[in-house]
Write a protein that holds these residues in place. Sequence first.
Motif, PDB file in Angstrom:
ATOM      1  N   HIS B  92      45.331  28.154  30.996  1.00 21.88           N
ATOM      2  CA  HIS B  92      44.223  27.244  31.344  1.00 21.88           C
ATOM      3  C   HIS B  92      44.720  25.807  31.480  1.00 21.88           C
ATOM      4  CE1 HIS B  92      40.322  25.196  31.133  1.00 21.88           C
ATOM      5  NE2 HIS B  92      40.803  24.491  30.134  1.00 21.88           N
ATOM      6  N   ALA B 268      40.853  31.909  28.678  1.00 21.18           N
ATOM      7  CA  ALA B 268      41.199  31.973  30.106  1.00 21.18           C
ATOM      8  C   ALA B 268      42.257  33.032  30.342  1.00 21.18           C
ATOM      9  CB  ALA B 268      41.711  30.610  30.574  1.00 21.18           C
ATOM     10  N   SER B 272      42.491  33.515  36.625  1.00 19.53           N
ATOM     11  CA  SER B 272      41.025  33.606  36.467  1.00 19.53           C
ATOM     12  C   SER B 272      40.414  34.768  37.255  1.00 19.53           C
ATOM     13  CB  SER B 272      40.365  32.273  36.898  1.00 19.53           C
ATOM     14  OG  SER B 272      41.021  31.176  36.307  1.00 19.53           O
ATOM     15  N   SER B 276      35.656  32.133  34.694  1.00 18.68           N
ATOM     16  CA  SER B 276      36.088  31.076  33.787  1.00 18.68           C
ATOM     17  C   SER B 276      35.129  30.894  32.617  1.00 18.68           C
ATOM     18  CB  SER B 276      36.201  29.758  34.563  1.00 18.68           C
ATOM     19  OG  SER B 276      37.146  29.888  35.607  1.00 18.68           O
TER      20      SER B 276
END
Lengths: 330, 330
Positions: B92, B268, B272, B276
């Motif tokens: 992330h 995350a 993705s 999300s």
Amino acid sequence: MKLASIDNNTRDGELVVVNKELTKAIRVPEIASTMQLAIDNWADNETKLQNIYEQLNSGTLTTGTFDFATVRVLAPIPRAYHWADGSAYVTHVELVRKARNAELPESFWTDPLMYMGASDAFIGAHDDIEIENEEWGIDFESEVAVITDDVPAGVSAEEALNHIKFVTIINDVSLRNLIPNELSKQFGFYQSKPWTSFAPVIVSVDELKNEFVDGKLHLPLISALNGEVLGTPNAGIDMTFNFGELIAHAAKTRSLMAGTVIGSGTVANQGSPTGSSCIAEIRCLETIKDGKPSTPFMKFGDQIEIEMKNAVGASIFGKINQKVKKYEKK
Amino acid sequence: MKLASIDNNTRDGELVVVNKELTKAIRVPEIASTMQLAIDNWADNETKLQNIYEQLNSGTLTTGTFDFATVRVLAPIPRAYHWADGSAYVTHVELVRKARNAELPESFWTDPLMYMGASDAFIGAHDDIEIENEEWGIDFESEVAVITDDVPAGVSAEEALNHIKFVTIINDVSLRNLIPNELSKQFGFYQSKPWTSFAPVIVSVDELKNEFVDGKLHLPLISALNGEVLGTPNAGIDMTFNFGELIAHAAKTRSLMAGTVIGSGTVANQGSPTGSSCIAEIRCLETIKDGKPSTPFMKFGDQIEIEMKNAVGASIFGKINQKVKKYEKK
């Protein structure tokens, strides 16, 4: 009034009222058994505790009192819900930056620096500072701190002053050699700010009406390392942001719980004419003067004393007097 | 077992044991009146509370039980002494950096990012998220969190796993437009992380023996904005640092108090593929694809739901279900 928490083998300790001279104390279980409980309901408890304090000072209350020096003090709030440490003496930040040839952003004069500290790691005035590794660069930081009641989100700096209930002094222990990595990650201090020590007592604002003025405590803060005074800067001078401004900064987007501790950051006066409140500042001055620092950080066994005295030389908050000790994991 | 704190007009709420299906609850004042008191002395309380939980589940305990849906839940620990939020899904962080053409330091894969959060600003699963200004960029962050008992300083990542007593899910509310200035100051988040919301219950680790494995919770975390599912990433995948490693990081130089909350950071999965756990990530994906973000941050009135379900589709922690509301200072 002056309040403390003493060791009774519980996590929160036991609330006591201490007399002005810091010689006598008394438990007040009929009012509140712990400091947090007293502050949770301060509007109800203030007058009751003030009455006890006045009786203790006048000598009319003697039953149940004991010699304050004979008990082990904890931090006044042994575990708190919020510990926000500002860096209000921007002259100190400027000096630190100068020593590493870094410019101070102009915004630092108008937008306070503040980090959230370990409110579950408060230690008492005479507790050892237990650190595993000397190589981490052990330092003290002598600061002023205030304790608030409930503060609503969006409070103004002026309104915030009314939420300050107590004042004290603290030692925000710092591990200097762990700081650069943590700052570079931008998420603030974590491992580099392990313990925070408190003076034996906190003192209500009314008791300091001549000294705590305009959200600043106008007295010298004395720091001595191994018996040698390193600094006596006046905490009322060069404090760029007063405590009202620091509280307003912390409460901009959410409320603060009663019992929140707000720190001033290392007390410093421009040019350090009366010395420093941490070793890092001394090392910065040495670096600027000599090209390199010569004063070492603290070693196991070193003793740090921090105190503030009133106009007639009496200790206001009692003395922080601690030794650094090697931490051995059990 | 499953535990919650319900509103009884006190700051700490009242501890209740909740059944597996989250339908029935019972007060347990004879064991502990608040969650913090239960955790303070967990070794003594665990078996007693587990017994109540089993009786509640089997239906042998009915006297004093009530419908859990009829009460207002607070955060399970309404005010805590320590809230440490990691950023354990480094994928992330990498994505966020990529969107602003910044490189991810190699050390981020081995040295956890962690900030200290506002443990006095925890709110309940169904409380409004009160924010003064929409322009601050209101976002949710869906995370997994654990709650520890007392953790000694210097604990290893492996030992730390034994200190995890409870698991839950949280919403770490973030004010995106306040973050860049705060990060640039290097002192961490303050104004940009106002409130943290908790699921209705915390669940003991033994209850999740098939799901909480190797310090990670191996289930999808569902986030829905205004009724539309935005993401269901699996919290057990791409968690670079498990909770043992996060705890060891937080406890490197000092102990952690019982009741410490450790967060995972925004859940995350790389690329993705299933959406999300915050709007910021969606905006980063849009920026990488289209050169600019198109999904707005949250507005007053927006609703966020966060939930985690077990293999048969039952809610484990109950649902976080909140609205953003304009804060009006009283």
